[in-house]
Enzyme design. Structure first.
Site, PDB file in Angstrom:
ATOM      1  N   ARG A  65       9.811 -25.119  31.867  1.00 16.90           N
ATOM      2  CA  ARG A  65       9.704 -25.655  30.511  1.00 16.90           C
ATOM      3  C   ARG A  65       8.883 -26.934  30.412  1.00 16.90           C
ATOM      4  NH1 ARG A  65      13.503 -22.626  30.776  1.00 16.90           N
ATOM      5  NH2 ARG A  65      13.712 -23.627  32.781  1.00 16.90           N
ATOM      6  N   THR A  66       9.212 -27.904  31.248  1.00 15.40           N
ATOM      7  CA  THR A  66       8.596 -29.223  31.045  1.00 15.40           C
ATOM      8  C   THR A  66       7.089 -29.137  31.263  1.00 15.40           C
ATOM      9  OG1 THR A  66      10.651 -30.147  31.860  1.00 15.40           O
ATOM     10  CG2 THR A  66       8.816 -31.668  31.624  1.00 15.40           C
ATOM     11  N   LYS A  88      -0.429 -34.189  52.674  1.00 14.91           N
ATOM     12  CA  LYS A  88      -1.139 -34.839  53.795  1.00 14.91           C
ATOM     13  C   LYS A  88      -0.700 -36.297  53.928  1.00 14.91           C
ATOM     14  CE  LYS A  88      -5.147 -32.333  52.194  1.00 14.91           C
ATOM     15  NZ  LYS A  88      -6.353 -32.622  51.405  1.00 14.91           N
ATOM     16  N   ARG A 112       6.424 -35.235  37.422  1.00 12.27           N
ATOM     17  CA  ARG A 112       7.799 -34.962  37.879  1.00 12.27           C
ATOM     18  C   ARG A 112       7.835 -35.155  39.386  1.00 12.27           C
ATOM     19  NH1 ARG A 112      11.544 -29.884  36.372  1.00 12.27           N
ATOM     20  NH2 ARG A 112      11.690 -31.150  34.483  1.00 12.27           N
ATOM     21  N   HIS A 146      15.228 -38.072  32.545  1.00  9.74           N
ATOM     22  CA  HIS A 146      14.337 -37.003  32.098  1.00  9.74           C
ATOM     23  C   HIS A 146      14.074 -37.265  30.615  1.00  9.74           C
ATOM     24  CE1 HIS A 146      12.363 -33.300  31.568  1.00  9.74           C
ATOM     25  NE2 HIS A 146      13.227 -32.461  32.119  1.00  9.74           N
TER      26      HIS A 146
HETATM   27  N1   CP Z   1      14.672 -28.505  31.072  1.00  5.42           N
HETATM   28  C1   CP Z   1      13.829 -28.602  32.112  1.00  5.42           C
HETATM   29  O1   CP Z   1      13.504 -29.690  32.589  1.00  5.42           O
HETATM   30  O2   CP Z   1      13.383 -27.397  32.554  1.00  5.42           O
HETATM   31  P1   CP Z   1      12.320 -27.204  33.732  1.00  5.42           P
HETATM   32  O3   CP Z   1      12.984 -27.711  35.003  1.00  5.42           O
HETATM   33  O4   CP Z   1      12.035 -25.738  33.770  1.00  5.42           O
HETATM   34  O5   CP Z   1      11.132 -28.037  33.412  1.00  5.42           O
END
Ligand code: CP
Length: 310
Positions: free
Chosen positions: A56-57, A85, A106, A134
């Site tokens: 999703r993100t 590396k 991320r 998040h």
């Molecule tokens: N909600 C969420 O962060 O989903 P993903 O881990 O798929 O990005």
């Protein structure tokens, strides 16, 4: 002459409540008038630097930039980047700053996005740092609640599942403390209770919360139920994960006890914690929530890039 300082998003609290209101109003306008924004980011590039898996993100960020007429580049796992590396996050972001106008990152390590932001020449968005924060999921959750409940005040929210490792929960609790009369019910097994630093923060602010183990005992008093999966990737041993993973499963019989307008949210991905039979229940809002994630990320990209559309 000094230019505008670069603005990053590390934590939902980086925006004031008034700024969030403007962001959500913009997201609402994007939802209603998508054509108005089709060329807003023409010539701009978003880098998605994902050292940890995501559906999703990452894809909603990419969809957001494409919807705005911009372009995307990036990597979706550390092993396909030069991190494999030994390149540092600091060096990576300095280089990405030469290729893109904005970056969503991320990383499995808490604080990695902060390190990136401190060295970056472009806005950095924390797309999840370990078990810490998040923020764009929180923006998504807040927009969903505001859109479907009409307000970010005056409700009881139950957060259920892995409250220890679930970074979406930590971010959301933090963000909701700034609104009036939000009551928290934390529903988790003993081993996955919300961390002490969060309950300490709530006590210091005089915000009421309750901690329980049984979902059935409290479901009837909730306006919102925020389900979460048990975060396998953050467990130290598989045995504990297996013991706890199906602790909560939301079923039709449990939903019979809930109010007729209780909203069910989930940041997704789901494993077993919401039975698929619930997907047809009008109270299930988790797929709508994923859609709101695109609108709010479009609004965020425009805001951090300082682009306004008349
Ligand atoms: N909600 C969420 O962060 O989903 P993903 O881990 O798929 O990005």
């Amino acid at each position: 002459m000094q230019g505008n300082p670069i603005r990053h998003l590390m934590n939902p609290l980086d925006f004031t409540v008034e700024e969030l209101d403007r962001l959500f109003d913009l997201a609402g306008d994007i939802e209603k008038n998508p054509d108005k924004y089709r060329k807003a980011c023409e010539g701009k590039k978003l880098a998605t630097c994902f050292y940890e898996p995501s559906t999703r993100t990452r894809l909603s960020f990419e969809a957001a930039m494409i919807n705005l007429g911009g372009e995307v580049l990036g990597f979706s796992e550390a092993s396909s980047s030069s991190a494999s590396k030994g390149e540092s996050v600091s060096d990576t972001i300095r280089v990405i700053s030469c290729y893109a106008d904005i970056c969503a990152m991320r990383h499995p390590k808490e604080g990695a996005a902060y390190v990136a932001a401190s060295k970056s020449l472009i806005p950095v968005i924390n797309a999840g740092d370990g078990g810490h924060q998040h923020p764009t999921q929180t923006l998504t959750d807040l927009l969903t609640i505001r859109s479907l409940k009409g307000s970010l005040s005056n409700f009881t929210i139950g957060l259920c599942g892995d409250l220890k490792f679930g970074r979406t929960v930590h971010s959301l609790i933090n963000a909701l403390t700034r609104y009036d009369n939000v009551r928290f019910v934390f529903i988790s097994p003993e081993e996955l209770r919300v961390p002490d630093y969060i309950t300490d923060m709530l006590r210091n602010k005089g915000i009421a919360y309750e901690e329980v183990i049984s979902l059935e005992d409290v479901i009837d008093k909730l306006d919102i139920l925020y389900m979460t999966r048990v975060q396998r990737e953050r467990f130290f041993n598989e045995e504990d994960y297996v013991r706890l993973k199906d602790f909560y499963i939301l079923t039709k019989s449990k939903m019979d006890k809930a109010s007729s307008d209780m909203l069910i949210l989930h940041p997704l991905p789901r494993v077993n914690e919401i039975s698929v039979e619930i997907d047809e229940d009008p109270r299930a809002a988790y797929f709508k929530q994923a859609q709101y994630g695109v609108y709010v990320r479009m609004a965020l990209i425009l805001t951090l890039l300082g682009i306004s559309v008349d």
